[in-house]
Design a protein around this motif. Structure first.
Motif, PDB file in Angstrom:
ATOM      1  N   SER A  11      63.014  42.179  49.181  1.00 14.81           N
ATOM      2  CA  SER A  11      63.641  42.294  50.499  1.00 14.81           C
ATOM      3  C   SER A  11      62.633  41.951  51.585  1.00 14.81           C
ATOM      4  CB  SER A  11      64.160  43.725  50.691  1.00 14.81           C
ATOM      5  OG  SER A  11      64.616  43.921  52.020  1.00 14.81           O
ATOM      6  N   ASP A  67      72.450  47.535  46.457  1.00 10.45           N
ATOM      7  CA  ASP A  67      72.587  48.987  46.355  1.00 10.45           C
ATOM      8  C   ASP A  67      74.037  49.380  46.075  1.00 10.45           C
ATOM      9  OD1 ASP A  67      69.923  49.053  46.920  1.00 10.45           O
ATOM     10  OD2 ASP A  67      70.067  50.386  48.648  1.00 10.45           O
ATOM     11  N   ARG A  78      59.707  44.007  53.171  1.00  8.84           N
ATOM     12  CA  ARG A  78      60.269  45.347  53.340  1.00  8.84           C
ATOM     13  C   ARG A  78      60.021  46.174  52.085  1.00  8.84           C
ATOM     14  NH1 ARG A  78      65.500  46.094  53.251  1.00  8.84           N
ATOM     15  NH2 ARG A  78      65.557  47.994  54.512  1.00  8.84           N
ATOM     16  N   SER A 121      66.592  45.695  40.581  1.00  8.78           N
ATOM     17  CA  SER A 121      68.029  45.531  40.737  1.00  8.78           C
ATOM     18  C   SER A 121      68.569  45.207  39.346  1.00  8.78           C
ATOM     19  CB  SER A 121      68.353  44.419  41.749  1.00  8.78           C
ATOM     20  OG  SER A 121      67.786  43.186  41.345  1.00  8.78           O
ATOM     21  N   ASN A 165      74.982  43.203  48.744  1.00  5.04           N
ATOM     22  CA  ASN A 165      74.304  44.483  48.873  1.00  5.04           C
ATOM     23  C   ASN A 165      74.081  45.027  47.465  1.00  5.04           C
ATOM     24  OD1 ASN A 165      73.779  47.319  49.158  1.00  5.04           O
ATOM     25  ND2 ASN A 165      74.692  47.284  51.196  1.00  5.04           N
ATOM     26  N   HIS A 190      66.868  40.733  54.835  1.00  8.28           N
ATOM     27  CA  HIS A 190      67.668  41.845  55.332  1.00  8.28           C
ATOM     28  C   HIS A 190      68.402  41.443  56.611  1.00  8.28           C
ATOM     29  CE1 HIS A 190      67.978  46.059  57.156  1.00  8.28           C
ATOM     30  NE2 HIS A 190      68.718  46.089  56.075  1.00  8.28           N
ATOM     31  N   ASN A 200      71.230  49.520  59.740  1.00  8.48           N
ATOM     32  CA  ASN A 200      71.077  50.636  58.809  1.00  8.48           C
ATOM     33  C   ASN A 200      71.679  50.402  57.435  1.00  8.48           C
ATOM     34  OD1 ASN A 200      69.797  52.233  60.792  1.00  8.48           O
ATOM     35  ND2 ASN A 200      71.798  52.812  61.661  1.00  8.48           N
ATOM     36  N   THR A 201      72.232  49.221  57.196  1.00 13.42           N
ATOM     37  CA  THR A 201      72.798  48.931  55.883  1.00 13.42           C
ATOM     38  C   THR A 201      71.744  48.245  55.007  1.00 13.42           C
ATOM     39  OG1 THR A 201      73.600  46.673  56.284  1.00 13.42           O
ATOM     40  CG2 THR A 201      74.975  48.498  57.072  1.00 13.42           C
ATOM     41  N   GLU A 202      72.091  48.042  53.756  1.00 12.93           N
ATOM     42  CA  GLU A 202      71.223  47.280  52.856  1.00 12.93           C
ATOM     43  C   GLU A 202      71.817  45.897  52.572  1.00 12.93           C
ATOM     44  OE1 GLU A 202      68.100  47.691  51.577  1.00 12.93           O
ATOM     45  OE2 GLU A 202      68.051  49.239  53.112  1.00 12.93           O
ATOM     46  N   ASP A 203      72.591  45.375  53.522  1.00 17.55           N
ATOM     47  CA  ASP A 203      73.124  44.026  53.389  1.00 17.55           C
ATOM     48  C   ASP A 203      71.996  43.006  53.514  1.00 17.55           C
ATOM     49  OD1 ASP A 203      75.631  45.089  53.139  1.00 17.55           O
ATOM     50  OD2 ASP A 203      76.266  44.624  55.192  1.00 17.55           O
ATOM     51  N   HIS A 204      72.058  41.978  52.681  1.00 15.33           N
ATOM     52  CA  HIS A 204      71.039  40.928  52.668  1.00 15.33           C
ATOM     53  C   HIS A 204      71.701  39.564  52.536  1.00 15.33           C
ATOM     54  CE1 HIS A 204      68.324  44.255  51.660  1.00 15.33           C
ATOM     55  NE2 HIS A 204      67.304  43.449  51.898  1.00 15.33           N
TER      56      HIS A 204
END
Length: 254
Positions: free
Chosen positions: A69, A145, A44, A49, A143, A120, A124-128
């Motif tokens: 990601s 972010d 992705r 980070s 996350n 991922h 629509n979230t950036e949860d991983h």
């Protein structure tokens, strides 16, 4: 020179600011092609980070974190992904390679780099999901972010940078996210200047830190304060107390 002026001069000397040619950009340009070849169509994005993304990096005291990601339909397990990335970097000839809690650590041209592979969750979230290289624990959700936003919007960038300078100069071993949470918590009601605020951080580390519980702001099931054991925490508290007793700022933070 006032205490705040002295501490501001330390920040100016150590802090990696936006627009500077910094190790992170050098590392990204060199390593990202290897990661892209490894991940292929499942990639992705690769992004900073950690401290460089949060604006709290310091010269000579910050590992470079690259968050990798992968798409939510990646077929390999988290453990397989983690081990495959390790093998890729090992085969690429990197030195200082080792498996850490959630990252693969390598040395790139003298720079310490942490590669964090993640999958991922979709949507629509950036949860991983991240693999956790620890007995009795396979994965954790987070996350990055959310971490970046929390620190950038905390109003405590200067104090966090100073805490990281103190950590570096006194060889303190504590994860950055943990230290950032401590600074933010210890100063949540403070309207003082840098000098008084740094003393408040040291007071908190001396008196409250050992028993305090800190959780991942992006996942309350992830207990950040469990990253260190009681002995490790007490060592940090002892150093904070010793620093707090310093007779001048040179003795406190150096």
């Amino acid at each position: 020179m006032t205490p705040d002026e002295y501490l501001q001069s330390l920040i100016s000397r150590y802090h990696v600011t936006a627009g500077q040619i910094n190790p992170a950009s050098i590392v990204y340009d060199s390593i990202s092609p290897i990661i892209k070849a490894w991940a292929g169509s499942q990639l992705r994005e690769i992004k900073y980070s950690g401290s460089y993304a949060k604006g709290t990096a310091i010269h000579g005291g910050t590992d470079i974190d690259l968050f990798i990601s992968l798409k939510s339909d990646t077929q390999q397990t988290l453990q397989q992904i983690y081990n495959m990335l390790y093998d890729k970097m090992n085969n690429a000839g990197y030195l200082g390679i080792r498996k850490q809690n959630v990252s693969i650590h390598v040395n790139h041209a003298g720079f310490e780099v942490d590669l964090v592979p993640a999958v991922h969750l979709g949507g629509n979230t950036e949860d991983h999901w991240l693999y956790v290289n620890r007995a009795n624990r396979e994965r954790t959700k987070t996350n990055v972010d959310a971490h970046i936003s929390m620190v950038r919007n905390s109003g405590r960038i200067g104090e966090i940078v100073l805490a990281k300078i103190w950590r570096k100069n006194h060889n303190i071993d504590i994860p950055s996210i943990y230290l950032e949470l401590i600074v933010i918590e210890s100063l949540k009601y403070s309207r003082s200047g840098l000098g008084d605020n740094l003393l408040k951080v040291l007071d908190y580390l001396s008196n409250s830190f050992v028993l305090a519980r800190f959780v991942d702001p992006a996942n309350t099931n992830n207990i950040i304060s469990d990253e260190l054991n009681a002995t490790e925490k007490q060592t940090i508290a002892n150093q904070a107390l010793q620093s707090r007793r310093g007779q001048n700022w040179g003795g406190i933070i150096w």
